[in-house]
Scaffold this motif. Structure first.
Motif, PDB file in Angstrom:
ATOM      1  N   VAL A 128     -26.244  48.458 -25.639  1.00 12.90           N
ATOM      2  CA  VAL A 128     -25.384  48.352 -24.461  1.00 12.90           C
ATOM      3  C   VAL A 128     -24.013  48.900 -24.839  1.00 12.90           C
ATOM      4  O   VAL A 128     -23.424  48.485 -25.840  1.00 12.90           O
ATOM      5  CB  VAL A 128     -25.250  46.892 -23.982  1.00 12.90           C
ATOM      6  N   LEU A 129     -23.510  49.828 -24.022  1.00 14.86           N
ATOM      7  CA  LEU A 129     -22.163  50.360 -24.193  1.00 14.86           C
ATOM      8  C   LEU A 129     -21.336  49.925 -23.000  1.00 14.86           C
ATOM      9  O   LEU A 129     -21.704  50.181 -21.842  1.00 14.86           O
ATOM     10  CB  LEU A 129     -22.182  51.889 -24.286  1.00 14.86           C
ATOM     11  N   VAL A 130     -20.221  49.240 -23.262  1.00  8.28           N
ATOM     12  CA  VAL A 130     -19.407  48.629 -22.209  1.00  8.28           C
ATOM     13  C   VAL A 130     -17.982  49.161 -22.287  1.00  8.28           C
ATOM     14  O   VAL A 130     -17.394  49.241 -23.367  1.00  8.28           O
ATOM     15  CB  VAL A 130     -19.393  47.088 -22.363  1.00  8.28           C
ATOM     16  N   ARG A 131     -17.430  49.484 -21.112  1.00  5.29           N
ATOM     17  CA  ARG A 131     -16.062  49.998 -21.039  1.00  5.29           C
ATOM     18  C   ARG A 131     -15.221  49.090 -20.153  1.00  5.29           C
ATOM     19  O   ARG A 131     -15.618  48.731 -19.042  1.00  5.29           O
ATOM     20  CB  ARG A 131     -16.107  51.419 -20.490  1.00  5.29           C
ATOM     21  N   ASP A 132     -14.029  48.709 -20.642  1.00  3.77           N
ATOM     22  CA  ASP A 132     -13.089  47.901 -19.875  1.00  3.77           C
ATOM     23  C   ASP A 132     -12.335  48.828 -18.917  1.00  3.77           C
ATOM     24  O   ASP A 132     -11.582  49.700 -19.351  1.00  3.77           O
ATOM     25  CB  ASP A 132     -12.110  47.212 -20.833  1.00  3.77           C
ATOM     26  N   VAL A 133     -12.565  48.642 -17.597  1.00  2.51           N
ATOM     27  CA  VAL A 133     -11.913  49.510 -16.614  1.00  2.51           C
ATOM     28  C   VAL A 133     -10.785  48.783 -15.892  1.00  2.51           C
ATOM     29  O   VAL A 133     -10.301  49.248 -14.854  1.00  2.51           O
ATOM     30  CB  VAL A 133     -12.937  50.051 -15.595  1.00  2.51           C
ATOM     31  N   GLY A 134     -10.348  47.638 -16.442  1.00  3.20           N
ATOM     32  CA  GLY A 134      -9.240  46.903 -15.860  1.00  3.20           C
ATOM     33  C   GLY A 134      -9.673  45.936 -14.779  1.00  3.20           C
ATOM     34  O   GLY A 134     -10.829  45.929 -14.350  1.00  3.20           O
ATOM     35  N   ASP A 135      -8.757  45.080 -14.356  1.00  6.15           N
ATOM     36  CA  ASP A 135      -9.006  44.077 -13.323  1.00  6.15           C
ATOM     37  C   ASP A 135     -10.190  43.200 -13.706  1.00  6.15           C
ATOM     38  O   ASP A 135     -10.998  42.827 -12.866  1.00  6.15           O
ATOM     39  CB  ASP A 135      -9.250  44.747 -11.970  1.00  6.15           C
ATOM     40  N   ARG A 136     -10.306  42.891 -15.009  1.00  9.08           N
ATOM     41  CA  ARG A 136     -11.364  42.035 -15.555  1.00  9.08           C
ATOM     42  C   ARG A 136     -12.769  42.546 -15.205  1.00  9.08           C
ATOM     43  O   ARG A 136     -13.699  41.786 -15.012  1.00  9.08           O
ATOM     44  CB  ARG A 136     -11.184  40.602 -15.059  1.00  9.08           C
ATOM     45  N   THR A 137     -12.889  43.868 -15.148  1.00  8.53           N
ATOM     46  CA  THR A 137     -14.166  44.492 -14.788  1.00  8.53           C
ATOM     47  C   THR A 137     -14.735  45.248 -15.974  1.00  8.53           C
ATOM     48  O   THR A 137     -14.044  46.060 -16.605  1.00  8.53           O
ATOM     49  CB  THR A 137     -13.994  45.454 -13.603  1.00  8.53           C
ATOM     50  N   ALA A 138     -16.012  44.979 -16.262  1.00 10.43           N
ATOM     51  CA  ALA A 138     -16.724  45.687 -17.332  1.00 10.43           C
ATOM     52  C   ALA A 138     -17.636  46.736 -16.713  1.00 10.43           C
ATOM     53  O   ALA A 138     -18.496  46.403 -15.891  1.00 10.43           O
ATOM     54  CB  ALA A 138     -17.550  44.701 -18.156  1.00 10.43           C
ATOM     55  N   GLN A 139     -17.410  47.978 -17.086  1.00  6.22           N
ATOM     56  CA  GLN A 139     -18.299  49.055 -16.652  1.00  6.22           C
ATOM     57  C   GLN A 139     -19.320  49.315 -17.761  1.00  6.22           C
ATOM     58  O   GLN A 139     -18.959  49.702 -18.870  1.00  6.22           O
ATOM     59  CB  GLN A 139     -17.500  50.333 -16.382  1.00  6.22           C
ATOM     60  N   VAL A 140     -20.594  49.056 -17.471  1.00  6.59           N
ATOM     61  CA  VAL A 140     -21.651  49.327 -18.445  1.00  6.59           C
ATOM     62  C   VAL A 140     -21.996  50.811 -18.365  1.00  6.59           C
ATOM     63  O   VAL A 140     -22.497  51.290 -17.338  1.00  6.59           O
ATOM     64  CB  VAL A 140     -22.901  48.462 -18.163  1.00  6.59           C
TER      65      VAL A 140
END
Length: 205
Positions: free
Chosen positions: A132-144
């Motif tokens: 799993v690769l996860v990116r922090d896109v702000g506003d407490r949102t994780a973009q997988v």
């Protein structure tokens, strides 16, 4: 062709087809059905040695299917390990599984460094069954960016463990998760995700 001939040819074809399966559980189920069919076929012909062999194979497959179904729901069997994006084993895994990843995640780019992105290996015992690769896109949102499971384990529950029990997202302060866009054969609805455009969303609150 008589019904008995059809039974024999059908059982043989199913046996061969079962051997082509990469998913462990699917292989066992198809092989079980083929063994049962061939048991009846050989018994009808009076070929008792082959009937006995296929009956034994059917019993073996029943044992494995029951065991695999029990393990299928055992989310405690998994471990999530954080690794660096440049980790050599991670890069090797992504390269080996590259063709299959491209089929299911046509928009994924395996760049070695992406700002705000972290990488996690999904382990089952001694085997790596996914990444799993996860990116922090702000506003407490994780973009997988990638949620990949190897073919052999797609009949099991690593995804359920990652999203429900691992704490991977909540422990890092995320309130929602967005799945990769354009993913083929998504399985997220049964995990509580809701569709949002060409992706899925999970609210963790």
């Amino acid at each position: 062709m008589t019904w008995l001939d059809a039974l024999g040819w059908g059982g043989s074809a199913l046996l061969v087809y079962s051997l082509l399966q990469s998913r462990v559980l699917r292989f066992r189920v198809l092989n079980l059905v083929a063994s049962v069919v061939l048991t009846f076929f050989n018994a009808a012909l009076g070929v008792w040695p082959m009937a006995t062999v296929n009956a034994v194979l059917a019993a073996v497959n029943v044992w494995f299917v029951v065991r695999l179904l029990r393990e299928r729901g055992d989310e405690d069997a998994y471990t999530v390990l954080e690794v660096g994006e440049q980790d050599r084993y991670l890069r090797h895994f992504l390269e080996v599984e590259g063709a299959d990843i491209s089929r299911h995640f046509p928009r994924f780019e395996a760049a070695p460094r992406t700002p705000g992105r972290t990488a996690y290996l999904i382990e089952r015992g001694r085997e790596t069954v996914g990444v799993v690769l996860v990116r922090d896109v702000g506003d407490r949102t994780a973009q997988v960016d990638l949620d990949y499971v190897t073919p052999a384990y797609r009949d099991f529950t690593p995804g359920a463990y990652v999203y429900r029990r691992s704490g991977l997202f909540r422990d890092r302060g995320f309130a929602r998760v967005l799945t990769p866009p354009g993913m083929r054969s998504p399985y997220y609805r049964r995990l509580g995700f809701t569709p949002e455009g060409d992706r899925w969303r999970l609210d963790l609150a």
